[in-house]
Design a protein around this motif. Sequence first.
Motif, PDB file in Angstrom:
ATOM      1  N   ARG A  59      45.756  39.287  35.333  1.00 49.40           N
ATOM      2  CA  ARG A  59      46.509  38.037  35.429  1.00 49.40           C
ATOM      3  C   ARG A  59      46.236  37.347  36.762  1.00 49.40           C
ATOM      4  N   ASP A  60      46.292  38.112  37.843  1.00 50.29           N
ATOM      5  CA  ASP A  60      46.066  37.544  39.172  1.00 50.29           C
ATOM      6  C   ASP A  60      44.643  37.017  39.315  1.00 50.29           C
ATOM      7  N   ARG A  61      43.676  37.728  38.730  1.00 51.67           N
ATOM      8  CA  ARG A  61      42.278  37.290  38.804  1.00 51.67           C
ATOM      9  C   ARG A  61      42.096  35.966  38.058  1.00 51.67           C
ATOM     10  N   VAL A  62      42.736  35.821  36.892  1.00 53.64           N
ATOM     11  CA  VAL A  62      42.639  34.579  36.124  1.00 53.64           C
ATOM     12  C   VAL A  62      43.335  33.450  36.879  1.00 53.64           C
ATOM     13  N   HIS A  63      44.504  33.729  37.441  1.00 52.87           N
ATOM     14  CA  HIS A  63      45.212  32.698  38.225  1.00 52.87           C
ATOM     15  C   HIS A  63      44.348  32.233  39.403  1.00 52.87           C
ATOM     16  N   GLU A  64      43.713  33.191  40.065  1.00 52.74           N
ATOM     17  CA  GLU A  64      42.853  32.830  41.209  1.00 52.74           C
ATOM     18  C   GLU A  64      41.676  31.977  40.751  1.00 52.74           C
ATOM     19  N   ALA A  65      41.078  32.341  39.631  1.00 56.76           N
ATOM     20  CA  ALA A  65      39.933  31.571  39.131  1.00 56.76           C
ATOM     21  C   ALA A  65      40.349  30.165  38.711  1.00 56.76           C
ATOM     22  N   MET A  66      41.579  30.000  38.268  1.00 58.39           N
ATOM     23  CA  MET A  66      42.039  28.707  37.773  1.00 58.39           C
ATOM     24  C   MET A  66      42.847  27.923  38.809  1.00 58.39           C
ATOM     25  N   ALA A  67      42.907  28.410  40.046  1.00 60.23           N
ATOM     26  CA  ALA A  67      43.693  27.743  41.092  1.00 60.23           C
ATOM     27  C   ALA A  67      43.209  26.303  41.271  1.00 60.23           C
ATOM     28  N   PRO A  68      44.146  25.361  41.455  1.00 57.99           N
ATOM     29  CA  PRO A  68      43.777  23.945  41.588  1.00 57.99           C
ATOM     30  C   PRO A  68      42.846  23.663  42.774  1.00 57.99           C
ATOM     31  N   GLU A  69      42.985  24.424  43.846  1.00 60.22           N
ATOM     32  CA  GLU A  69      42.139  24.166  45.021  1.00 60.22           C
ATOM     33  C   GLU A  69      40.733  24.766  44.874  1.00 60.22           C
ATOM     34  N   ARG A  70      40.494  25.491  43.820  1.00 58.76           N
ATOM     35  CA  ARG A  70      39.197  26.146  43.599  1.00 58.76           C
ATOM     36  C   ARG A  70      38.177  25.116  43.135  1.00 58.76           C
ATOM     37  N   ASP A  71      36.942  25.282  43.581  1.00 61.68           N
ATOM     38  CA  ASP A  71      35.852  24.388  43.204  1.00 61.68           C
ATOM     39  C   ASP A  71      35.559  24.577  41.711  1.00 61.68           C
ATOM     40  N   MET A  72      35.550  23.487  40.961  1.00 65.90           N
ATOM     41  CA  MET A  72      35.320  23.565  39.521  1.00 65.90           C
ATOM     42  C   MET A  72      33.931  24.089  39.178  1.00 65.90           C
ATOM     43  N   ASP A  73      32.985  23.946  40.104  1.00 66.61           N
ATOM     44  CA  ASP A  73      31.633  24.455  39.852  1.00 66.61           C
ATOM     45  C   ASP A  73      31.604  25.989  39.831  1.00 66.61           C
ATOM     46  N   GLU A  74      32.649  26.635  40.333  1.00 66.06           N
ATOM     47  CA  GLU A  74      32.708  28.100  40.344  1.00 66.06           C
ATOM     48  C   GLU A  74      33.275  28.672  39.040  1.00 66.06           C
ATOM     49  N   LEU A  75      33.835  27.807  38.194  1.00 65.09           N
ATOM     50  CA  LEU A  75      34.397  28.285  36.939  1.00 65.09           C
ATOM     51  C   LEU A  75      33.303  28.835  36.036  1.00 65.09           C
ATOM     52  N   SER A  76      33.607  29.939  35.381  1.00 62.04           N
ATOM     53  CA  SER A  76      32.647  30.551  34.462  1.00 62.04           C
ATOM     54  C   SER A  76      33.379  30.906  33.169  1.00 62.04           C
ATOM     55  N   ALA A  77      32.968  30.266  32.097  1.00 64.95           N
ATOM     56  CA  ALA A  77      33.571  30.550  30.793  1.00 64.95           C
ATOM     57  C   ALA A  77      33.324  32.001  30.394  1.00 64.95           C
ATOM     58  N   ASN A  78      32.148  32.527  30.727  1.00 62.78           N
ATOM     59  CA  ASN A  78      31.846  33.921  30.375  1.00 62.78           C
ATOM     60  C   ASN A  78      32.783  34.896  31.098  1.00 62.78           C
ATOM     61  N   GLU A  79      33.018  34.651  32.394  1.00 61.68           N
ATOM     62  CA  GLU A  79      33.936  35.523  33.135  1.00 61.68           C
ATOM     63  C   GLU A  79      35.350  35.422  32.593  1.00 61.68           C
ATOM     64  N   LEU A  80      35.796  34.204  32.272  1.00 63.88           N
ATOM     65  CA  LEU A  80      37.133  34.035  31.706  1.00 63.88           C
ATOM     66  C   LEU A  80      37.236  34.692  30.324  1.00 63.88           C
ATOM     67  N   ARG A  81      36.162  34.607  29.533  1.00 68.12           N
ATOM     68  CA  ARG A  81      36.141  35.261  28.225  1.00 68.12           C
ATOM     69  C   ARG A  81      36.280  36.778  28.373  1.00 68.12           C
ATOM     70  N   MET A  82      35.554  37.337  29.349  1.00 61.02           N
ATOM     71  CA  MET A  82      35.640  38.778  29.586  1.00 61.02           C
ATOM     72  C   MET A  82      37.031  39.163  30.081  1.00 61.02           C
ATOM     73  N   ASP A  83      37.593  38.354  30.973  1.00 61.32           N
ATOM     74  CA  ASP A  83      38.961  38.621  31.446  1.00 61.32           C
ATOM     75  C   ASP A  83      39.952  38.572  30.284  1.00 61.32           C
ATOM     76  N   THR A  84      39.720  37.668  29.339  1.00 66.03           N
ATOM     77  CA  THR A  84      40.591  37.582  28.170  1.00 66.03           C
ATOM     78  C   THR A  84      40.516  38.870  27.351  1.00 66.03           C
ATOM     79  N   GLN A  85      39.316  39.384  27.162  1.00 66.46           N
ATOM     80  CA  GLN A  85      39.155  40.637  26.415  1.00 66.46           C
ATOM     81  C   GLN A  85      39.823  41.798  27.155  1.00 66.46           C
ATOM     82  N   TRP A  86      39.636  41.855  28.453  1.00 72.00           N
ATOM     83  CA  TRP A  86      40.255  42.920  29.239  1.00 72.00           C
ATOM     84  C   TRP A  86      41.775  42.806  29.205  1.00 72.00           C
ATOM     85  N   LEU A  87      42.259  41.570  29.290  1.00 68.12           N
ATOM     86  CA  LEU A  87      43.698  41.352  29.245  1.00 68.12           C
ATOM     87  C   LEU A  87      44.267  41.790  27.894  1.00 68.12           C
TER      88      LEU A  87
END
Length: 149
Positions: A59-87
């Motif tokens: 949960r904390d890792r997903v929140h950190e990845a989706m933080a508003p101050e985070r650069d949008m170029d760092e977002l990775s759908a594959n990493e979020l997909r894997m986090d979803t499976q792990w979650l």
Amino acid sequence: MSASDKPCTQDGRLREVFGAPVADLHETAASPDASAALTRALELRSFLALAEEQVARIRDRVHEAMAPERDMDELSANELRMDTQWLEAALHARDGYRAALGDLLRTMPAPGRHARPVRMTQQTITTTLPPATAAPAPQRAGAAQARRP
């Protein structure tokens, strides 16, 4: 930090059922006369604490990845997909451990009362056989034919 030291959402329920804080319950469980129910409950509690920690980490890792101050170029759908499976896996494990612990605590005898031991007795089974009857004497073939008209 061991699993017995990690907080768990069911610590209050364990205290309510067993009448002591979790730390004291661990000391009691280490004694040779500890009940099987207490030992199993603390084992399930340890598994649950680890599963809950995993859920929180993801949960904390997903929140950190989706933080508003985070650069949008760092977002990775594959990493979020894997986090979803792990979650999903971590939540499934957590739900299973919570259900198992809840079932165990629900089926335990009331505090201060022990389950009544079951005494096995050997039951003697008697059967009454019908009295023996004499079988008709076998007839000789010649005698049977002589009686026929």
